[in-house]
Scaffold this active site. Structure first.
Site, PDB file in Angstrom:
ATOM      1  N   CYS A  50       0.822  -1.210   0.000  1.00  0.00           N
ATOM      2  CA  CYS A  50       0.000   0.000   0.000  1.00  0.00           C
ATOM      3  C   CYS A  50       0.857   1.262   0.000  1.00  0.00           C
ATOM      4  O   CYS A  50       0.369   2.350  -0.328  1.00  0.00           O
ATOM      5  CB  CYS A  50      -0.941   0.006   1.206  1.00  0.00           C
ATOM      6  N   GLY A 189     -15.756   2.834  11.308  1.00  0.00           N
ATOM      7  CA  GLY A 189     -14.932   3.298  10.199  1.00  0.00           C
ATOM      8  C   GLY A 189     -13.980   2.208   9.756  1.00  0.00           C
ATOM      9  O   GLY A 189     -13.409   1.490  10.583  1.00  0.00           O
TER      10      GLY A 189
END
Length: 417
Positions: A50, A189
């Protein structure tokens, strides 16, 4: 031929470009095939996380290799090269090797000295080997890079302080709550920060994790990764009441946890709330509520920053290990480069020896077997002794200008071209 790395990382490119360029594990085989489809690229390893996407190649010509890798990256990502060109960095020869060693050692990571990248580098190399994209050149440099990464972590203290936000968060949760085992945890979240903290927590201790998010599909995906349950975002107030620990990490512009909802939760049981969002997910004034133990982002960052400072003190030690390991690699690589010449020379000499024995076969025909064996041993010994010093000299000088001159002379003198 040269080793080259072409890539981009968290420092060179914005997050949205990194995200578009990132390749999942299931796409690495296709990426390797595309890169090695080049006429000038003979070996390749693709490292994609990432925070970085890097293509390591062993290429015949640097400029042609760069062009073909760049085109492959555009094809695989679906991006126009002009989108990512300004963010690319390129290292070659010794620079590419040092870069890889520093990546494996965690010196080039978002979190200094982090452990995950070493495993990612090792898995990328393993995939390249399975796909037949990595051979003798890149296999050696990646083998030594992985060994270097392990040595940095065992021989220095660069990875021993808590420095990542996720591990700092777990450490603080453990300080704030004496017994995390079996706690009911609500993750609000599913962005990178919240997910990484929840992942680190579930790896550290057995908790009952529940995930909620405005996008239900995203909540389901993260819950599947973490073996957690989900609740609809509309039921967040009731979910708060059922939770011992709340990890709030949404990207909402306004607080998602009201004072009334937190008050109701605290009346049911003491509630530890970690707010990792920026702007805050928790309404102002929550810290003053009875039964609410609020841990804001600034406290988590402070713990992580202290760890980073502690790790910075060991960077010089890590670089010393890297320097030593690069030298070890250079020695092994030099030996690999002269090995074919030495092997060819010994093969040539043995062929000459056997040819001469065949030429004298008639004269040796009446010798006893033990005498023939003695002649065989004698000739082998003479060849070995004659070639011993040239072999040692070539190995010792390998990788230097003198070594190149000696190797060229050896090829010419003994027809080893």
């Amino acid at each position: 031929m040269t080793i080259t790395v072409i890539g981009l990382n968290q420092r060179s490119a914005p997050a949205h470009v990194l995200d578009e360029m990132s390749l999942g594990a299931d796409h690495l085989a296709k990426a390797l095939a595309e890169v090695t489809n080049s006429d000038v690229v003979s070996e390749a390893v693709v490292v994609s996380t990432c925070n970085r996407t890097e293509v390591y190649v062993y290429a015949e010509r640097f400029h042609d290799g760069f062009r073909d890798v760049r085109n492959a990256m555009a094809l695989l990502s679906g991006l126009d090269p002009e989108t990512f060109d300004p963010h690319l960095y390129v290292h070659y020869h010794e620079g590419a090797i040092r870069h890889l060693f520093e990546v494996a050692a965690g010196l080039d990571s978002v979190v200094l000295g982090e452990h995950e990248i070493l495993g990612q580098v090792a898995r990328a190399w393993e995939t390249a080997r399975i796909e037949g994209a990595s051979s003798s050149v890149l296999n050696l440099v990646f083998q030594r890079a992985v060994e270097c990464g392990k040595k940095v972590r065992t021989d220095t203290a660069i990875g021993r302080s808590t420095a990542s936000l996720s591990h700092a968060a777990v450490s603080l949760l453990g300080e704030r709550r004496a017994d995390l085992e079996g706690a009911s945890v609500l993750l609000i979240g599913t962005g990178e920060v919240g997910t990484s903290v929840a992942s680190a927590l579930t790896r550290a201790v057995d908790v009952e994790l529940t995930v909620t998010n405005r996008t239900a599909a995203r909540a389901d995906a993260v819950a599947a990764e973490l073996a957690a349950a989900t609740v609809p975002f509309a039921d967040i107030d009731q979910a708060l009441i059922d939770a011992d620990i709340v990890i709030a990490a949404t990207g909402a512009p306004e607080p998602v946890l009201s004072l009334d909802a937190l008050r109701a939760a605290a009346e049911a049981r003491p509630t530890l709330v970690m707010d990792l969002a920026q702007p805050a997910d928790v309404a102002e004034g929550a810290a003053a509520l009875d039964g609410v133990d609020l841990c804001p982002l600034v406290e988590v960052q402070a713990v992580a920053n202290r760890g980073i400072e502690a790790r910075q003190a060991h960077v010089a030690d890590a670089r010393a290990v890297i320097d030593d390991e690069i030298q070890r690699y250079a020695t092994a690589n030099s030996a690999r480069q002269v090995a074919p010449l030495i092997g060819g020379l010994h093969g040539w000499a043995d062929a000459v020896r056997e040819g001469e024995l065949d030429r004298y076969a008639a004269k040796l025909a009446n010798m006893a077997d033990e005498d023939r064996d003695a002649v065989e041993a004698l000739t082998r010994s003479i060849v070995a002794k004659l070639l011993h010093q040239p072999t040692v000299t070539l190995k010792d000088a390998a990788g230097t200008a003198r070594g190149e001159r000696l190797a060229d002379a050896m090829r010419e003198l003994f027809d080893q071209s």
